[in-house]
Design an enzyme around this catalytic site. Structure first.
Site, short mmCIF file in Angstrom:
data_model
loop_
_atom_site.label_atom_id
_atom_site.label_comp_id
_atom_site.label_asym_id
_atom_site.label_seq_id
_atom_site.Cartn_x
_atom_site.Cartn_y
_atom_site.Cartn_z
N ASP A 10 -15.58 36.78 21.42
CA ASP A 10 -15.30 37.08 20.02
C ASP A 10 -14.62 35.86 19.41
O ASP A 10 -14.16 34.97 20.12
CB ASP A 10 -14.36 38.30 19.91
CG ASP A 10 -14.01 38.62 18.46
OD1 ASP A 10 -14.89 38.53 17.59
OD2 ASP A 10 -12.83 38.94 18.18
N SER A 11 -14.53 35.86 18.08
CA SER A 11 -13.81 34.80 17.40
C SER A 11 -12.31 34.85 17.72
O SER A 11 -11.62 33.85 17.55
CB SER A 11 -14.01 34.93 15.89
OG SER A 11 -13.61 36.22 15.46
N TYR A 42 -14.20 33.61 11.81
CA TYR A 42 -15.60 33.23 11.62
C TYR A 42 -16.13 33.76 10.28
O TYR A 42 -17.04 33.17 9.70
CB TYR A 42 -16.47 33.84 12.73
CG TYR A 42 -16.42 33.16 14.09
CD1 TYR A 42 -15.53 32.13 14.37
CD2 TYR A 42 -17.30 33.56 15.09
CE1 TYR A 42 -15.51 31.54 15.61
CE2 TYR A 42 -17.29 32.96 16.35
CZ TYR A 42 -16.39 31.95 16.61
OH TYR A 42 -16.37 31.35 17.85
N GLY A 43 -15.59 34.91 9.85
CA GLY A 43 -16.14 35.63 8.70
C GLY A 43 -16.43 34.81 7.45
O GLY A 43 -17.49 34.96 6.85
N CYS A 73 -18.58 40.44 18.51
CA CYS A 73 -18.16 39.95 17.20
C CYS A 73 -19.34 40.19 16.26
O CYS A 73 -20.44 39.70 16.52
CB CYS A 73 -17.85 38.46 17.29
SG CYS A 73 -17.51 37.66 15.71
N ASN A 74 -19.10 40.96 15.22
CA ASN A 74 -20.21 41.28 14.31
C ASN A 74 -20.73 40.03 13.62
O ASN A 74 -21.94 39.87 13.43
CB ASN A 74 -19.78 42.30 13.27
CG ASN A 74 -19.39 43.61 13.92
OD1 ASN A 74 -18.40 43.67 14.64
ND2 ASN A 74 -20.16 44.65 13.70
N SER A 75 -19.80 39.12 13.22
CA SER A 75 -20.23 37.91 12.51
C SER A 75 -21.11 37.05 13.42
O SER A 75 -22.15 36.54 12.99
CB SER A 75 -19.02 37.12 12.04
OG SER A 75 -18.16 37.93 11.28
N GLU A 152 -4.62 41.05 11.70
CA GLU A 152 -4.02 40.12 12.66
C GLU A 152 -2.60 39.73 12.25
O GLU A 152 -1.91 39.00 12.96
CB GLU A 152 -4.89 38.86 12.81
CG GLU A 152 -6.20 39.13 13.51
CD GLU A 152 -6.52 38.17 14.64
OE1 GLU A 152 -5.76 37.22 14.86
OE2 GLU A 152 -7.54 38.39 15.31
N THR A 185 -15.25 43.96 14.49
CA THR A 185 -14.57 44.43 15.70
C THR A 185 -13.07 44.64 15.50
O THR A 185 -12.41 45.26 16.34
CB THR A 185 -14.82 43.44 16.85
OG1 THR A 185 -14.57 42.12 16.38
CG2 THR A 185 -16.23 43.54 17.35
N HIS A 186 -12.51 44.13 14.40
CA HIS A 186 -11.08 44.36 14.13
C HIS A 186 -10.80 45.76 13.58
O HIS A 186 -9.68 46.24 13.68
CB HIS A 186 -10.58 43.35 13.09
CG HIS A 186 -10.29 42.00 13.64
ND1 HIS A 186 -11.26 41.20 14.16
CD2 HIS A 186 -9.13 41.32 13.78
CE1 HIS A 186 -10.71 40.06 14.58
NE2 HIS A 186 -9.42 40.12 14.35
N1 DGL Z 1 -14.64 39.33 15.00
C1 DGL Z 1 -15.14 39.14 13.66
C2 DGL Z 1 -16.25 40.16 13.37
O1 DGL Z 1 -16.39 41.13 14.09
C3 DGL Z 1 -14.07 39.28 12.60
C4 DGL Z 1 -13.03 38.19 12.62
C5 DGL Z 1 -13.51 36.89 12.07
O2 DGL Z 1 -13.73 36.78 10.83
O3 DGL Z 1 -13.63 35.97 12.86
O4 DGL Z 1 -16.96 39.99 12.42
#
Ligand code: DGL
Length: 273
Positions: A10-11, A42-43, A73-75, A152, A185-186
Site C-alpha cells: 500500500d502507499s 498516492y491519491g 491500495c485502491n489508487s 492519518e 483502504t483507509h
Molecule cells: N491507500 C490509498 C488508497 O487506497 C489511499 C492513501 C493514498 O492516497 O495514498 O487509495
C-alpha cells in the site's frame, strides 16, 4: 503445499486494514507487508506516476520470493492492475473487483455511490467494473481528498472528519444511492462515522473482507496454500519511518506489530530497472 509468503503493499498504512482481514481469514499463511510511507499519499498523484511506484514495489516483492501479491491500495489497483497482471509471474489480487462485485450484488435500486481518492475516481475503473457486471447499474463517484490526511492525522474520529464525511456523502444521498463503495483502504477505520451519516438503510461495501475472500479462493484454486495446521508469521517493510509505522500501524492493523524494517525508495526503483 506452498510455504512461500504472500506480499501485500500500500502507499502507507491503509492496506493494513486489508492485511488484518487476510491474517484473520488465513492465519496459517506468512505475509510480508510493504508500506510506501515516503511517497504517501498516492491519491493526488497522476496515474502514470502511481503505476510506476506500483511496478517498482510489486517487482521488489516478487524478487523477495512471494507466491501472490495483494495490491492493498485502491489508487494503485486503479492505476496499475492490468499492467501488473501482464508483467508479474505470480498472481496479483487487487481491491477494486471484489468491491465492485459485492456492490452489484448488494444494490436493490441499482444506484451505487463511490467514495475514493482523486486518482481512483479519475481512473474510471470502478465504472468499468460495475458496468461489466450490470450495464444497467449507475455509479455516482465522489473524490474525497480530505479524508486520508484526517485519518492519518492526530484526531481521526474528530468533528472535522465527521464534517468531511457529511460533505462527501451529500451528493450520494441526493442521488438516492442504496449502496456505497468505500473505495479506499483507509476508510474502514472510520466505519461508524460513515454508517451514522448514511444510516442503516445504505449498504457500505469495504475492500478488506471482500479482498481477503478473493485471496483465500485464489490460493485454494491454484493449490498454493500453506499447511493449515501451522500459525503463520507476518513482517513489515516501510520506505518511511519504522517507529512511526509501528506506532500508527497498530491503529489500522489492530494486531501486534513487533517491528518494521526500513527499505530505501532507491532499492524499490532498482527492482523495476
Ligand atoms: N491507500 C490509498 C488508497 O487506497 C489511499 C492513501 C493514498 O492516497 O495514498 O487509495
Amino acid at each position: 503445499m506452498d510455504p512461500r509468503p504472500i506480499g501485500v503493499f500500500d502507499s502507507g498504512m491503509g492496506g493494513l486494514t486489508v492485511l488484518h482481514e487476510c491474517l484473520v481469514t488465513l492465519p496459517h499463511e506468512d505475509f510480508v507487508y510493504l508500506g510506501d510511507g515516503a511517497r504517501l499519499p498516492y491519491g493526488p498523484r497522476p496515474l502514470a506516476e502511481i503505476r510506476r511506484f506500483a511496478r517498482e514495489i510489486a517487482g521488489y516483492l516478487e524478487r523477495q520470493g512471494v507466491k501472490l501479491i495483494v495490491a492493498a491500495c485502491n489508487s494503485a489497483t486503479a492505476a496499475a492492475l492490468p499492467d501488473l497482471q501482464r508483467s508479474l509471474s505470480v498472481p496479483i489480487v487487487g481491491v477494486l473487483a471484489p468491491e465492485a462485485h459485492a456492490a452489484v450484488l448488494a444494490t436493490r435500486n441499482r444506484r451505487i455511490g463511490l467514495l475514493a481518492t482523486e486518482a481512483t475516481v479519475a481512473s474510471g475503473r470502478y465504472a468499468e467494473l460495475v458496468g461489466a457486471l450490470d450495464a444497467g447499474a449507475e455509479l455516482v463517484p465522489v473524490a474525497c481528498p480530505r479524508l486520508v490526511p484526517l485519518i492519518e492525522g492526530s484526531d481521526p474520529f474528530g468533528e472535522e472528519t465527521a464534517d468531511a464525511v457529511r460533505e462527501y456523502a451529500a451528493p450520494l444521498r441526493d442521488a438516492g444511492v442504496d449502496t456505497v463503495i468505500l473505495g479506499c483502504t483507509h476508510y474502514p477505520l472510520i466505519r461508524p462515522i460513515f454508517q451514522r451519516v448514511f444510516g442503516r438503510g445504505v449498504t457500505l461495501v469495504f475492500s478488506a473482507d471482500e479482498t481477503a475472500c478473493e485471496v483465500a479462493e485464489t490460493l485454494a484454486r491454484k493449490g498454493i496454500e500453506n499447511d493449515g495446521s501451522r500459525e503463520g508469521a507476518y513482517r513489515f517493510l516501510t520506505t518511511g519511518d519504522p517507529a512511526l509505522f509501528r506506532e500508527m500501524g497498530r491503529r489500522f492493523l489492530q494486531l501486534p506489530i513487533a517491528s518494521a524494517e526500513h527499505v530505501e525508495v532507491a532499492t524499490l526503483e532498482a527492482a523495476a530497472a
